[in-house]
Design a protein around this motif. Structure first.
Motif, short mmCIF file in Angstrom:
data_model
loop_
_atom_site.label_atom_id
_atom_site.label_comp_id
_atom_site.label_asym_id
_atom_site.label_seq_id
_atom_site.Cartn_x
_atom_site.Cartn_y
_atom_site.Cartn_z
N PRO A 73 -15.60 8.19 -4.47
CA PRO A 73 -15.07 8.84 -3.26
C PRO A 73 -15.28 10.35 -3.32
N TRP A 91 -7.34 6.25 -3.48
CA TRP A 91 -8.36 5.92 -2.48
C TRP A 91 -8.43 4.40 -2.30
N SER A 94 -11.00 1.27 -0.49
CA SER A 94 -12.22 0.86 0.19
C SER A 94 -12.11 -0.63 0.50
N SER A 128 -17.48 2.79 1.76
CA SER A 128 -16.74 3.85 2.45
C SER A 128 -15.31 3.86 1.90
N TRP A 129 -14.65 5.03 2.05
CA TRP A 129 -13.33 5.21 1.45
C TRP A 129 -12.38 5.90 2.43
N LYS A 130 -11.11 5.64 2.24
CA LYS A 130 -10.07 6.42 2.91
C LYS A 130 -8.99 6.75 1.88
#
Length: 770
Positions: A159, A194, A196, A202-204
């Motif tokens: 990330p 984090w 995914s 993709s990450w948040k």
């Protein structure tokens, strides 16, 4: 000549005035120790982070010593590959490595079975449930990658901060967690957590900074802050104020715990919308400087969580192991009787029995049966060194430990520990439920012996015992009268008490006593005994294995031959199916059952490329072959003994009062008949002596059959069936003629010899006493 041990070894040939790099082609870096031979200036022996290397030509070439299992593993993961799962481990300076938990070959788990999945220092790996082709690895400071096992390709998925955000601080060993609620969901942590949902594509961020966010260069080192001009080294090392451990409840999605290296535990119950902070200094008897080594959520209760804390950087090796039953609001210690210096690195809970837990410590592995009130050390060849991680492969009920310096250790199928209770331990004996057994022929990849022709330095870790494995417990064990007397006498000597003569009656009773035997008795579905396997009789836990074969049916001589490592007789395979096992003891001719019958299944490992004939028909042929082996070896042994006997009878005839004549001729004729049978059974001596071919004998045909079925589960071919038919026919004729000689002709001659004063010959009937 002077050597300087360094990341790359330096060498001086002028007494230290100048140094240059030593040649280290195909050798590991990070040198630690070096030794020489006085009689050979070209010999070097170097110890490195990668192991031991030696050179015989002054560093032009290096030989790696490959039979020392000294890998330092940080953390591990297991997949669910079938039939044998794989183990992944991140190592100190030796990459991330992967290998099978067992193999189907006869030599064990070889170095060649292992491979590298990622370069550099390896740290925490992770696998995707249900998809063993996806593996996550990392190198230091959170460089996370996803590995496609099918191609070996590695893609970097760490990330990254968004525009305008500060840099991420990753621990040397940043935590990776695959969600128990979604196999493609991945959690990872820097100073924030984090998530995914697409395997890291993709990450948040689920949080802001969850650490104390300090400037580490302002913190005291060795009791004081340090000058900027001191020897700082933070390159490729662990950052500070980072998250070190993650856990998500398997019972409540979004209930996530994060532990840090600066003494904090953070909890969210809604996937990161809100976080609650816990100071480790508020926990009972825990110092504020404690590092969170591990967090584990309970597998059975949503509100229960466990933590292992580490304060060794402050000289404190106390095992801080705690439990909360209210999601971290209050805590209690479950260190129980763990030794004071056994710092805890990892905690795991059994997936079927909540109270059965394991702890990896600085000095070995411990387990508890009561949730942490009392701990017991796992032994059985486990070294008392640092174990940094533990994992349970649930399908196989295996416990895997990652040691820091001795590689991996596996406790295969520990499920019997679930049955251990104080009541069970008080019983005389217990046979624990066996697991299913894989049915196959172990491959011979290196030749017939353990190491083939690879030399003594070829390394292979042992496979689990082949076949059906049985665990049992004896509360007190069994001992002979002699052992009991010797134990009593030993205690008397310790107490300075005189040891008395036991008496002739007791000594003779000792000598006449049969050995005590503990058996595991295996029966098939019809209730017929298939095999009796002998086990240890001492107090405690024991393990033995049935090799899935019937007993050897070869005839037994009073003077059995000695077998070498190339050949050890074994029976033929029992077919797959359901079997039962019972524990029993045999004492002075009496057999006493110690357990009830426990059922277990023998299952084919693979089907094979060709459709296998009906196994029941193959098994019938195997039993028929065993019966023939018994008959053949009986006839062969009887024939051999008869030939020996007639040779001695011929000498006895020379010492008798028999008048020369027909008696000599009769004995000679019998000896010739026996020799003819010997040729039909074994082959002509003259041709065999020089390797000349001759028509197949009974034994030749039997060998063809055995070579065809001994190393295969496919079943007999038509050739094998026909050869056995011919062998049976020919052996029947030989047996008829031999019986006539043994039961009629020889007894007649023996009687004449004895009546005429000849010496008695071994094997004759005992004559009436005068």
């Amino acid at each position: 000549r002077i050597y300087l041990a360094d990341m790359r070894m330096q060498v001086s040939h002028d007494g230290g005035q100048t140094f240059r790099p030593m040649k280290e082609r195909h050798k590991h870096s990070d040198n630690h120790t070096l030794t020489f031979r006085r009689d050979d200036p070209n010999y070097l022996l170097v110890g490195t982070d990668g192991g031991l290397y030696e050179s015989f030509d002054n560093a032009n070439n290096w030989r790696f010593v490959a039979n020392l299992p000294v890998t330092q593993f940080y953390k591990l993961a297991v997949d669910d590959a079938e039939p044998f799962y794989n183990i992944y481990g991140g190592t100190q300076d030796n990459n991330t490595q992967a290998g099978p938990s067992r193999t189907d070959n006869a030599h064990g788990i070889r170095n060649a079975d292992w491979y590298i999945t990622l370069f550099a220092d390896g740290h925490q790996p992770a696998t995707e449930p249900g998809n063993p082709d996806i593996v996550y690895n990392e190198w230091q400071e959170g460089n996370l990658v996803r590995v496609d096992v099918t191609t070996g390709e590695v893609i970097h998925i760490q990330p990254q901060p968004d525009k305008g955000e500060p840099h991420e601080r990753y621990n040397w060993d940043a935590p990776i967690l695959v969600s128990p609620h979604a196999p493609t969901r991945l959690y990872f942590a820097s100073q924030r957590v984090w998530q995914s949902d697409d395997r890291g594509d993709s990450w948040k961020a689920l949080s802001e900074d969850l650490t104390r966010d300090q400037e580490r260069l302002t913190l005291p080192i060795m009791g004081a802050t340090q000058s900027w001009d001191n020897a700082w080294d933070v390159y490729a090392m662990s950052n500070y104020n980072t998250i070190t451990s993650l856990a998500e409840s398997p019972l409540q999605q979004g209930l996530i715990y994060a532990g840090t290296d600066d003494g904090l535990i953070q909890v969210t119950e809604n996937s990161g919308e809100e976080w609650r902070k816990i100071e480790v200094s508020e926990l009972p008897d825990v110092p504020a400087t404690a590092f969170v080594n591990d967090i584990k959520t309970d597998l059975f209760d949503t509100s229960t969580v466990y933590i292992a804390l580490d304060n060794h950087k402050y000289g404190d090796f106390t095992p801080y192991l705690l439990k909360s039953t209210d999601k971290g609001n209050s805590w209690q210690s479950i260190r129980g009787n763990l030794p004071d210096s056994s710092m805890v690195w990892r905690f795991v809970q059994d997936h079927e029995k909540a109270e059965l837990c394991f702890a990896a410590t600085e000095f070995g592995i411990y387990f508890t049966l009561d949730g942490g009130q009392k701990w017991m050390q796992l032994k059985g060849n486990v070294p008392t060194i640092s174990f940094r991680d533990l994992a349970i492969q649930r399908r196989e009920n295996d416990l895997i430990g990652a040691s820091f310096g001795r590689g991996f250790y596996l406790l295969d199928n520990y499920s019997f520990l679930r049955e251990v209770t104080p009541e069970q331990l008080a019983r005389e004996a217990t046979l624990f439920q066996p697991a299913k057994a894989w049915w196959y022929i172990p491959r011979s990849r290196l030749g017939l012996s353990e190491k083939g022709a690879m030399g003594a330095d070829h390394f292979a870790a042992p496979n689990p015992p082949f076949g059906a494995v049985f665990n049992y417990y004896l509360a007190e064990g069994y001992s002979s009268l002699k052992q009991q007397r010797q134990k009593e006498e030993k205690e008397m000597l310790k107490a300075n008490t005189a040891v008395e003569f036991p008496g002739w009656e007791k000594l003779n009773e000792e000598m006449q006593q049969d050995s005590m035997i503990v058996w595991v008795i295996i029966k098939d579905q019809s209730g017929d005994v298939v095999r009796r396997v002998k086990g240890p009789i001492s107090k405690g836990f024991h393990q033995l294995a049935w090799d899935l074969r019937y007993p050897v049916t070869s005839a037994m001589s009073l003077h059995p031959p000695k077998y070498n490592e190339w050949y050890k007789p074994q029976g033929l395979l029992a077919p797959p199916g359901l079997y039962t096992a019972t524990l029993a003891k045999q004492e002075n001719g009496n057999l006493t059952l110690l357990s009830k019958q426990l059922s277990f299944e023998v299952v084919p490992l693979r089907s094979g490329a060709l459709e296998r004939p009906d196994i029941s028909q193959s098994a019938f042929f195997w039993r028929k072959t065993e019966q023939f082996q018994r008959d053949l070896t009986a006839v062969s042994l009887a024939l051999s003994k008869a030939r020996q006997k007639t040779r001695v009878m011929n000498e006895a005839l020379n010492r008798s009062e028999v008048q020369p004549g027909s008696m000599i001729q009769e004995l000679y004729q019998i000896r010739q008949e026996l020799y003819d049978l010997h040729i039909r059974l074994n082959g002509p001596a003259a041709q065999k002596e020089v390797g000349e071919k001759y028509p197949p004998t009974v034994k030749d045909r039997f060998q063809i059959v055995m070579m065809g079925i001994r190393n295969s589960t496919y079943g007999p071919t038509a050739t094998h069936v026909r050869n056995l038919e011919i062998a049976v026919e020919e052996l029947t004729l030989i047996n008829t003629q031999l019986k006539e000689i043994l039961e009629d002709k020889l007894p007649h001659l023996e009687q004449i010899l004895l009546e005429n004063g000849a010496p008695w010959v071994e094997g004759m009937k005992l004559p009436p006493l005068e």
